[in-house]
Write a protein that holds these residues in place. Structure first.
Motif, PDB file in Angstrom:
ATOM      1  N   LYS A  26      59.959  21.953  39.408  1.00  0.00           N
ATOM      2  CA  LYS A  26      60.927  22.160  37.931  1.00  0.00           C
ATOM      3  C   LYS A  26      61.839  20.876  38.255  1.00  0.00           C
ATOM      4  O   LYS A  26      62.674  20.402  37.105  1.00  0.00           O
ATOM      5  N   GLY A  27      62.277  20.382  39.336  1.00  0.00           N
ATOM      6  CA  GLY A  27      63.191  19.112  39.417  1.00  0.00           C
ATOM      7  C   GLY A  27      64.685  19.731  39.619  1.00  0.00           C
ATOM      8  O   GLY A  27      65.473  19.035  39.623  1.00  0.00           O
ATOM      9  N   ALA A  28      64.712  21.106  39.659  1.00  0.00           N
ATOM     10  CA  ALA A  28      66.114  21.482  40.301  1.00  0.00           C
ATOM     11  C   ALA A  28      66.469  21.238  41.477  1.00  0.00           C
ATOM     12  O   ALA A  28      67.751  21.148  41.818  1.00  0.00           O
ATOM     13  N   LEU A  29      65.553  21.001  42.606  1.00  0.00           N
ATOM     14  CA  LEU A  29      65.933  20.778  43.952  1.00  0.00           C
ATOM     15  C   LEU A  29      65.089  19.454  44.369  1.00  0.00           C
ATOM     16  O   LEU A  29      64.139  19.277  43.941  1.00  0.00           O
ATOM     17  N   THR A  30      65.845  18.853  45.503  1.00  0.00           N
ATOM     18  CA  THR A  30      64.952  17.825  46.107  1.00  0.00           C
ATOM     19  C   THR A  30      64.175  18.284  47.298  1.00  0.00           C
ATOM     20  O   THR A  30      64.550  19.422  47.676  1.00  0.00           O
ATOM     21  N   GLU A  31      63.368  17.745  47.867  1.00  0.00           N
ATOM     22  CA  GLU A  31      62.512  18.529  49.099  1.00  0.00           C
ATOM     23  C   GLU A  31      63.464  18.802  50.248  1.00  0.00           C
ATOM     24  O   GLU A  31      63.413  19.542  51.066  1.00  0.00           O
ATOM     25  N   ALA A  32      64.271  17.499  50.396  1.00  0.00           N
ATOM     26  CA  ALA A  32      65.256  17.726  51.361  1.00  0.00           C
ATOM     27  C   ALA A  32      66.240  18.784  51.275  1.00  0.00           C
ATOM     28  O   ALA A  32      66.561  19.543  52.300  1.00  0.00           O
ATOM     29  N   GLN A  33      66.568  19.065  50.245  1.00  0.00           N
ATOM     30  CA  GLN A  33      67.503  20.084  49.974  1.00  0.00           C
ATOM     31  C   GLN A  33      66.899  21.635  49.995  1.00  0.00           C
ATOM     32  O   GLN A  33      67.502  22.433  50.769  1.00  0.00           O
ATOM     33  N   ALA A  34      65.456  21.838  49.725  1.00  0.00           N
ATOM     34  CA  ALA A  34      64.913  22.813  49.749  1.00  0.00           C
ATOM     35  C   ALA A  34      64.652  23.374  51.055  1.00  0.00           C
ATOM     36  O   ALA A  34      64.685  24.268  51.674  1.00  0.00           O
ATOM     37  N   GLU A  35      64.168  22.089  51.999  1.00  0.00           N
ATOM     38  CA  GLU A  35      63.891  22.150  53.388  1.00  0.00           C
ATOM     39  C   GLU A  35      65.370  22.767  54.377  1.00  0.00           C
ATOM     40  O   GLU A  35      65.252  23.372  55.049  1.00  0.00           O
ATOM     41  N   ALA A  36      66.410  22.039  53.775  1.00  0.00           N
ATOM     42  CA  ALA A  36      67.733  22.494  54.417  1.00  0.00           C
ATOM     43  C   ALA A  36      68.025  23.789  54.066  1.00  0.00           C
ATOM     44  O   ALA A  36      68.386  24.586  54.982  1.00  0.00           O
ATOM     45  N   LYS A  37      67.724  24.333  52.920  1.00  0.00           N
ATOM     46  CA  LYS A  37      68.213  25.832  52.536  1.00  0.00           C
ATOM     47  C   LYS A  37      67.201  26.802  53.419  1.00  0.00           C
ATOM     48  O   LYS A  37      67.722  27.785  53.811  1.00  0.00           O
ATOM     49  N   PHE A  38      65.805  26.249  53.209  1.00  0.00           N
ATOM     50  CA  PHE A  38      64.842  27.184  54.137  1.00  0.00           C
ATOM     51  C   PHE A  38      65.429  27.033  55.729  1.00  0.00           C
ATOM     52  O   PHE A  38      65.199  28.183  56.089  1.00  0.00           O
ATOM     53  N   ASN A  39      65.527  26.056  56.269  1.00  0.00           N
ATOM     54  CA  ASN A  39      66.057  25.969  57.651  1.00  0.00           C
ATOM     55  C   ASN A  39      66.995  26.970  57.828  1.00  0.00           C
ATOM     56  O   ASN A  39      67.371  27.386  59.061  1.00  0.00           O
TER      57      ASN A  39
END
Length: 197
Positions: free
Chosen positions: A91-104
């Motif tokens: 949807k464009g709300a997050l970048t892949e780096a932000q999503a990866e940081a949240k998941f980690n």
């Protein structure tokens, strides 16, 4: 073809062991499956869960519906969170780096919780063992204290009969008698009187 992410039972009676699989909803519980995603062992404390998170997320993207128990396991291992974050990326709300940081960050917090639980369980187990050992020592001391007057009375009776007998000699004689009795049970049987024919 509707696909379900569900558990497939293995193991023996009373000791279940499950595979987490993606299977056709119409197939039998332990029947044919499309892909094995992981294993779940509820017999350990805490339960052992091994899951291919990326494979589970791929099936969730393709529309697979998890059962209630499988949903709880996917949530426990973070597959549902990763699926949710991937939706935010699309949807464009997050970048892949932000999503990866949240998941980690979530993964580190979860592993810390699991580690603290296992440490707490091992600490409780060691404390319970220490308490059991102390209770056993107390029982042994009480038995020894209860048996001490009986032994002293026996020694006094023997000492009155023959003054040269001491506690050590009585203990040595009783120990020798016990050793002889344990070593030769056949000797007692052979000493029985023989009847004449």
């Amino acid at each position: 073809m509707p696909v379900k992410i569900r558990l497939q039972r293995h193991g023996k009676k009373g000791k279940p062991f499950y595979w987490i699989v993606a299977a056709d909803a119409r197939s039998k519980r332990d029947g044919k499956y499309l892909e094995k995603l992981g294993v779940y062992n509820p017999n350990t404390n805490p339960a052992t869960v091994e899951l291919d998170v990326d494979g589970a997320v791929k099936w969730l993207h393709n529309g697979a519906q998890p059962t209630d128990t499988a949903r709880a396991i996917l949530s426990y291992k973070g597959a549902l969170l990763k699926h949710h974050l991937d939706g935010g990326i699309k949807k464009g709300a997050l970048t892949e780096a932000q999503a990866e940081a949240k998941f980690n960050a979530w993964l580190e917090e979860k592993t810390a919780k699991i580690q603290s639980k296992t440490e707490g369980l091992s600490k409780a187990d060691s404390e319970a063992r220490a308490k059991a050992l102390e209770a056993e020592k107390a029982v042994n001391k009480a038995r020894i204290a209860a048996a001490a007057p009986v032994v002293e009375e026996a020694v006094e009776e023997v000492a009155e009969a023959s003054p040269e007998v001491t506690l050590e000699s009585v203990a040595d004689e009783t120990a020798a008698e016990e050793v002889v009795a344990e070593a030769s049970p056949e000797a007692e049987e052979t000493e029985a009187p023989k009847t004449e024919e």
